[in-house]
Design an enzyme around this catalytic site. Structure first.
Site, PDB file in Angstrom:
ATOM      1  N   GLY A   1      -0.205 -14.513 -13.345  1.00 36.21           N
ATOM      2  CA  GLY A   1      -1.357 -14.583 -12.604  1.00 36.21           C
ATOM      3  C   GLY A   1      -2.089 -13.200 -12.527  1.00 36.21           C
TER       4      GLY A   1
ATOM      5  N   GLY B   1       9.265 -21.519  16.275  1.00 33.96           N
ATOM      6  CA  GLY B   1       8.555 -22.429  17.199  1.00 33.96           C
ATOM      7  C   GLY B   1       8.179 -23.691  16.727  1.00 33.96           C
TER       8      GLY B   1
ATOM      9  N   HIS C   1     -23.690  14.889   1.158  1.00 37.40           N
ATOM     10  CA  HIS C   1     -23.401  15.106  -0.098  1.00 37.40           C
ATOM     11  C   HIS C   1     -22.715  16.208  -0.352  1.00 37.40           C
ATOM     12  CE1 HIS C   1     -24.359  16.094  -4.409  1.00 37.40           C
ATOM     13  NE2 HIS C   1     -24.574  17.446  -3.885  1.00 37.40           N
TER      14      HIS C   1
ATOM     15  N   GLY D   1      -0.864 -17.200  -6.387  1.00 39.47           N
ATOM     16  CA  GLY D   1      -1.631 -17.685  -5.237  1.00 39.47           C
ATOM     17  C   GLY D   1      -0.512 -17.797  -4.200  1.00 39.47           C
TER      18      GLY D   1
ATOM     19  N   LYS E   1       0.848  -1.103   0.035  1.00 37.37           N
ATOM     20  CA  LYS E   1       0.082   0.236   0.107  1.00 37.37           C
ATOM     21  C   LYS E   1       1.017   1.289  -0.116  1.00 37.37           C
ATOM     22  CE  LYS E   1      -2.654  -2.577  -0.617  1.00 37.37           C
ATOM     23  NZ  LYS E   1      -2.622  -4.298  -0.470  1.00 37.37           N
TER      24      LYS E   1
HETATM   25  P1  FAD Z   1       1.316 -14.163   8.371  1.00 33.93           P
HETATM   26  O1  FAD Z   1       0.983 -12.598   8.280  1.00 33.93           O
HETATM   27  O2  FAD Z   1       1.953 -14.933   7.224  1.00 33.93           O
HETATM   28  O3  FAD Z   1       2.125 -14.371   9.649  1.00 33.93           O
HETATM   29  C1  FAD Z   1       2.579 -15.426   9.847  1.00 33.93           C
HETATM   30  C2  FAD Z   1       3.987 -15.292  10.887  1.00 33.93           C
HETATM   31  O4  FAD Z   1       4.224 -16.481  11.254  1.00 33.93           O
HETATM   32  C3  FAD Z   1       4.930 -14.787  10.021  1.00 33.93           C
HETATM   33  O5  FAD Z   1       5.455 -13.800  10.272  1.00 33.93           O
HETATM   34  C4  FAD Z   1       6.213 -16.152   9.863  1.00 33.93           C
HETATM   35  O6  FAD Z   1       7.350 -15.743  10.170  1.00 33.93           O
HETATM   36  C5  FAD Z   1       5.740 -16.580  11.398  1.00 33.93           C
HETATM   37  N1  FAD Z   1       5.955 -18.010  11.315  1.00 33.93           N
HETATM   38  C6  FAD Z   1       5.804 -19.136  10.574  1.00 33.93           C
HETATM   39  N2  FAD Z   1       6.131 -20.324  10.961  1.00 33.93           N
HETATM   40  C7  FAD Z   1       6.941 -19.881  12.364  1.00 33.93           C
HETATM   41  C8  FAD Z   1       7.214 -20.934  13.217  1.00 33.93           C
HETATM   42  N3  FAD Z   1       7.389 -22.159  13.324  1.00 33.93           N
HETATM   43  N4  FAD Z   1       7.876 -20.239  14.530  1.00 33.93           N
HETATM   44  C9  FAD Z   1       7.741 -18.669  14.556  1.00 33.93           C
HETATM   45  N5  FAD Z   1       7.203 -18.094  13.604  1.00 33.93           N
HETATM   46  C10 FAD Z   1       6.669 -18.662  12.580  1.00 33.93           C
HETATM   47  N6  FAD Z   1      -4.432  -8.950   3.006  1.00 33.93           N
HETATM   48  C11 FAD Z   1      -5.273  -8.076   3.328  1.00 33.93           C
HETATM   49  O7  FAD Z   1      -6.192  -8.349   3.979  1.00 33.93           O
HETATM   50  N7  FAD Z   1      -5.299  -6.734   2.633  1.00 33.93           N
HETATM   51  C12 FAD Z   1      -4.293  -6.536   1.942  1.00 33.93           C
HETATM   52  O8  FAD Z   1      -4.046  -5.640   1.264  1.00 33.93           O
HETATM   53  C13 FAD Z   1      -3.133  -7.525   1.633  1.00 33.93           C
HETATM   54  N8  FAD Z   1      -1.816  -7.307   0.787  1.00 33.93           N
HETATM   55  C14 FAD Z   1      -0.980  -8.232   0.538  1.00 33.93           C
HETATM   56  C15 FAD Z   1       0.009  -8.085  -0.152  1.00 33.93           C
HETATM   57  C16 FAD Z   1       0.815  -8.906  -0.461  1.00 33.93           C
HETATM   58  C17 FAD Z   1       2.053  -8.479  -1.500  1.00 33.93           C
HETATM   59  C18 FAD Z   1       0.912 -10.064   0.236  1.00 33.93           C
HETATM   60  C19 FAD Z   1       2.016 -11.034   0.255  1.00 33.93           C
HETATM   61  C20 FAD Z   1      -0.201 -10.438   0.963  1.00 33.93           C
HETATM   62  C21 FAD Z   1      -1.292  -9.446   1.119  1.00 33.93           C
HETATM   63  N9  FAD Z   1      -2.399  -9.730   2.205  1.00 33.93           N
HETATM   64  C22 FAD Z   1      -3.400  -8.720   2.269  1.00 33.93           C
HETATM   65  C23 FAD Z   1      -2.668 -10.974   2.684  1.00 33.93           C
HETATM   66  C24 FAD Z   1      -2.204 -10.799   4.123  1.00 33.93           C
HETATM   67  O9  FAD Z   1      -0.778 -10.614   4.147  1.00 33.93           O
HETATM   68  C25 FAD Z   1      -2.252 -12.111   4.736  1.00 33.93           C
HETATM   69  O10 FAD Z   1      -3.784 -12.676   4.771  1.00 33.93           O
HETATM   70  C26 FAD Z   1      -2.050 -12.015   6.485  1.00 33.93           C
HETATM   71  O11 FAD Z   1      -0.721 -11.762   6.666  1.00 33.93           O
HETATM   72  C27 FAD Z   1      -2.475 -13.315   7.205  1.00 33.93           C
HETATM   73  O12 FAD Z   1      -2.039 -13.085   8.405  1.00 33.93           O
HETATM   74  P2  FAD Z   1      -1.370 -14.553   9.177  1.00 33.93           P
HETATM   75  O13 FAD Z   1      -1.326 -13.965  10.724  1.00 33.93           O
HETATM   76  O14 FAD Z   1      -2.406 -15.772   9.224  1.00 33.93           O
HETATM   77  O15 FAD Z   1      -0.066 -15.151   8.667  1.00 33.93           O
HETATM   78  P1  NAI Z   2      -4.726 -14.904  -6.247  1.00 33.72           P
HETATM   79  O1  NAI Z   2      -5.188 -16.229  -5.775  1.00 33.72           O
HETATM   80  O2  NAI Z   2      -5.450 -13.599  -6.084  1.00 33.72           O
HETATM   81  O3  NAI Z   2      -4.574 -14.706  -7.774  1.00 33.72           O
HETATM   82  C1  NAI Z   2      -3.647 -15.952  -8.464  1.00 33.72           C
HETATM   83  C2  NAI Z   2      -4.009 -15.978  -9.842  1.00 33.72           C
HETATM   84  O4  NAI Z   2      -2.991 -16.709 -10.755  1.00 33.72           O
HETATM   85  C3  NAI Z   2      -5.474 -16.295 -10.205  1.00 33.72           C
HETATM   86  O5  NAI Z   2      -6.014 -15.530 -11.202  1.00 33.72           O
HETATM   87  C4  NAI Z   2      -5.126 -17.612 -11.108  1.00 33.72           C
HETATM   88  O6  NAI Z   2      -6.046 -18.111 -11.817  1.00 33.72           O
HETATM   89  C5  NAI Z   2      -3.813 -17.435 -11.534  1.00 33.72           C
HETATM   90  N1  NAI Z   2      -2.886 -18.805 -11.775  1.00 33.72           N
HETATM   91  C6  NAI Z   2      -2.702 -19.875 -11.020  1.00 33.72           C
HETATM   92  N2  NAI Z   2      -1.995 -20.479 -11.673  1.00 33.72           N
HETATM   93  C7  NAI Z   2      -1.410 -19.956 -12.713  1.00 33.72           C
HETATM   94  C8  NAI Z   2      -0.545 -20.533 -13.836  1.00 33.72           C
HETATM   95  N3  NAI Z   2       0.316 -21.614 -13.520  1.00 33.72           N
HETATM   96  N4  NAI Z   2      -0.407 -19.604 -14.750  1.00 33.72           N
HETATM   97  C9  NAI Z   2      -0.932 -18.188 -14.798  1.00 33.72           C
HETATM   98  N5  NAI Z   2      -1.972 -17.887 -14.005  1.00 33.72           N
HETATM   99  C10 NAI Z   2      -2.094 -18.718 -12.773  1.00 33.72           C
HETATM  100  O7  NAI Z   2      -3.355 -14.927  -5.715  1.00 33.72           O
HETATM  101  P2  NAI Z   2      -2.223 -13.777  -5.389  1.00 33.72           P
HETATM  102  O8  NAI Z   2      -2.409 -12.757  -6.390  1.00 33.72           O
HETATM  103  O9  NAI Z   2      -0.865 -14.379  -5.474  1.00 33.72           O
HETATM  104  O10 NAI Z   2      -2.554 -13.632  -4.001  1.00 33.72           O
HETATM  105  C11 NAI Z   2      -2.522 -14.294  -2.842  1.00 33.72           C
HETATM  106  C12 NAI Z   2      -3.133 -14.157  -1.850  1.00 33.72           C
HETATM  107  O11 NAI Z   2      -2.777 -12.854  -1.048  1.00 33.72           O
HETATM  108  C13 NAI Z   2      -4.673 -13.954  -2.313  1.00 33.72           C
HETATM  109  O12 NAI Z   2      -5.320 -14.981  -1.509  1.00 33.72           O
HETATM  110  C14 NAI Z   2      -5.010 -12.587  -1.660  1.00 33.72           C
HETATM  111  O13 NAI Z   2      -6.287 -12.694  -0.856  1.00 33.72           O
HETATM  112  C15 NAI Z   2      -3.781 -12.070  -0.863  1.00 33.72           C
HETATM  113  N6  NAI Z   2      -3.676 -10.711  -1.257  1.00 33.72           N
HETATM  114  C16 NAI Z   2      -4.613  -9.842  -0.574  1.00 33.72           C
HETATM  115  C17 NAI Z   2      -4.496  -8.917  -1.130  1.00 33.72           C
HETATM  116  C18 NAI Z   2      -5.648  -7.506  -0.625  1.00 33.72           C
HETATM  117  O14 NAI Z   2      -6.426  -7.896   0.092  1.00 33.72           O
HETATM  118  N7  NAI Z   2      -5.715  -6.483  -1.305  1.00 33.72           N
HETATM  119  C19 NAI Z   2      -3.394  -8.099  -1.885  1.00 33.72           C
HETATM  120  C20 NAI Z   2      -2.258  -9.071  -2.150  1.00 33.72           C
HETATM  121  C21 NAI Z   2      -2.614 -10.373  -1.847  1.00 33.72           C
END
Ligand code: FAD
Ligand code: NAI
Length: 471
Positions: free
Chosen positions: A186, A115, A450, A278, A51
């Site tokens: 993707g 952990g 508005h 994904g 963001k």
């Molecule tokens: P995580 O945030 O993945 O946290 C898990 C933590 O556990 C990690 O820090 C890891 O190091 C730690 N861990 C793992 N195994 C162990 C272990 N054995 N011991 C100790 N620590 C460990 N979601 C949104 O809602 N809005 C968004 O705008 C958004 N943008 C995103 C953009 C990107 C580029 C990505 C990749 C994801 C985005 N997401 C977004 C998804 C969001 O980041 C995840 O859904 C969210 O972080 C999940 O939270 P979590 O606590 O389940 O796991």
């Molecule tokens: P995604 O599931 O959103 O999209 C993956 C895309 O890749 C799909 O359109 C799928 O059909 C395509 N795909 C799968 N296999 C493929 C292949 N072999 N070749 C070409 N296309 C293929 O997954 P993404 O974008 O990686 O994000 C992962 C997760 O992170 C999502 O579940 C999302 O919820 C979370 N996220 C959320 C954000 C938000 O809330 N704004 C921002 C970024 C991530």
């Protein structure tokens, strides 16, 4: 006596929000995190840095792409990428430090290290062994273990992520230069958000998608409209295409693909390739085998309200089933701790919004039209275009529309889907209405300020009964 009531493994939105709630509920709590910083994927390499770059690149594009000039502001911007990255890093640092402060405030012990669960519970007490960076191990005894270990990028067979030229989302958040060309594999949330960042900073962006549409699972009408808007912005799409390989040199990547339906192979060339197909649950080294938990493709599956099949072991967030979203992880964390404390924790899975933070944004909650058609539910639709919203019009942000879906008999709101300016913030009003079991008429008869873009949601709700007034 156990040292802890709860040990949470993983310091992301699931883990840290759970720790805060557990602390508030008076549970003696420890949070274990291996990456050296709290905040998980979301704060460190996900939601927040993405963001930060989306905001900065949006400002850059407004200044360079003619939007400012249209408003009578003439500037000649120069991209300072190191500064853009530095402000991102500073914000992330402040946020992760903020979470660390919240742990102290709520009397949660923050244990640094990886952990692992160490064998079955004995007399209601389980063990988590934490391995610190220096190799030393600490054993934590606890009455409850919460798995909150999150997710990691799904690999693409045949394509090796080197995080130099072929990057995953983490690499794409820290490219050393603004590429002239970028291929995104993707057409999902990450691909379109990070593709937008680099597009705004000057890259030609081509999105390669396996399916014949972008954003699978999103309301088809909204996804199609969004694809048209992105195409107008200059995105190129190669749908129904299968990547068969990628070769990186020091300077470029060659990507080979072929139509999913069969046909001639094609080679594309770009400065960088982002693979975003994904994410998958992360359970490596967690010691699940020592307690007989076998994760499946969706991760560690809870059989009842975050309870795994093993008494005392719970699971929340990306590492279990459901949408991989920070707010879903947070809500599960709160509910899980309330249940551990003997209260009635609850998450309404019908009302988990999803937002794509592009420009314009995409926001969705509840059932899509595709869902309702497939389920044979009788529904009504109200729609309103941003072209007819006065605030969007004066701001020159008229792309997109809002759609409200309501039950044909009861008028109860079943879903809302939008593409347009700031719809990610505004979808929250529909979430609240839905949580209260609201009807489209409730939103339609609620006085809205508005001129605001939120009026588009009201007008769409009016449209369900056919009395939209401004379009
Ligand atoms: P995580 O945030 O993945 O946290 C898990 C933590 O556990 C990690 O820090 C890891 O190091 C730690 N861990 C793992 N195994 C162990 C272990 N054995 N011991 C100790 N620590 C460990 N979601 C949104 O809602 N809005 C968004 O705008 C958004 N943008 C995103 C953009 C990107 C580029 C990505 C990749 C994801 C985005 N997401 C977004 C998804 C969001 O980041 C995840 O859904 C969210 O972080 C999940 O939270 P979590 O606590 O389940 O796991
Ligand atoms: P995604 O599931 O959103 O999209 C993956 C895309 O890749 C799909 O359109 C799928 O059909 C395509 N795909 C799968 N296999 C493929 C292949 N072999 N070749 C070409 N296309 C293929 O997954 P993404 O974008 O990686 O994000 C992962 C997760 O992170 C999502 O579940 C999302 O919820 C979370 N996220 C959320 C954000 C938000 O809330 N704004 C921002 C970024 C991530």
């Amino acid at each position: 006596m156990a040292q802890y009531d709860v040990v949470i493994i993983g310091g992301g939105p699931g883990g840290y929000n759970g720790a805060i709630r557990a602390g508030q509920l008076g549970l003696k709590t420890a949070i274990v995190e291996g990456r050296g910083k709290l905040g998980g994927t979301c704060l460190n390499v996900g939601c927040m840095p993405s963001k930060a770059l989306l905001h900065a690149s949006e400002m850059f594009e407004a200044a360079s792409g003619g939007e400012f000039a249209k408003l009578g502001i003439e500037v000649k911007p120069k991209l300072n990428l190191p500064q853009m990255m530095a402000q991102k890093a500073e914000s992330v640092e402040a946020l992760t430090k903020g979470v660390e402060f919240l742990m102290k405030k709520n009397k949660v012990d923050y244990i640094k290290g990886w952990g692992r669960i160490d064998g079955p519970f004995s007399q209601g007490i389980g063990k988590v062994v934490v391995k610190a960076e220096d190799g030393s191990e600490t054993v934590l005894e606890t009455r409850n273990i919460v798995i909150a270990t999150g997710s990691e990028p799904t690999p693409l067979p045949g394509v090796t992520i080197d995080n130099k030229r072929i990057v995953d989302s983490t690499g794409a958040l820290s490219l050393p230069e603004a590429p002239k060309s970028l291929i995104v594999v993707g057409a999902g949330v990450i691909g379109l958000e990070l593709g937008s960042v680099w597009k705004r900073l000057g890259a030609e962006v081509t999105v390669v998608e396996f399916l014949d549409r972008i954003l699978p699972g999103t309301d088809t009408e909204v996804a199609n409209a969004f694809q048209k808007i992105l195409t107008k912005q200059g995105f190129k799409f190669k749908l129904a295409s299968k990547v068969t390989g990628a070769t990186a040199t020091d300077k470029q990547v060659q990507l080979t693909l072929e139509p999913v339906a069969g046909g001639d192979a094609e080679t594309l060339q770009a400065d960088y390739v982002l693979v975003a197909i994904g994410r998958r649950p992360y359970t490596q080294g967690l010691g699940l085998e020592t307690v007989g938990i076998v994760p499946d493709k969706r991760g560690v599956i809870a059989n009842d309200h975050y309870k795994t099949g093993v008494d005392g072991i719970w699971v929340i967030g990306d590492v279990t089933s459901g949408p991989m979203l920070a707010h879903k992880a947070e809500d599960e964390a709160v509910a899980c701790m309330e249940l551990i404390a003997g209260k009635a924790g609850h998450v309404n899975y019908d009302i988990i919004p999803g937002v794509i933070y592009t420009k314009p944004e995409v926001a969705t909650v509840g059932k899509t039209e595709d869902d309702l058609k497939a389920a044979g539910v009788a529904y009504k639709v109200g729609k309103f275009p941003f072209l007819a919203n006065s605030r969007a019009k004066i701001n020159h942000e008229t792309d997109g529309f809002v759609k409200v879906l309501a039950d044909a008999k009861t008028d109860r709101i079943l879903g809302a889907h939008a593409v347009g300016p700031n719809v990610g913030d505004m979808i929250a009003e529909i979430c609240v209405a839905m949580e209260f079991g609201g009807a489209s008429e409730d939103v339609a008869r609620t006085c809205h300020p508005h001129p605001t873009r939120a009026e588009a949601f009201r007008q769409a709700a009016m449209g369900v009964e056919g009395w939209t007034m401004q379009a």
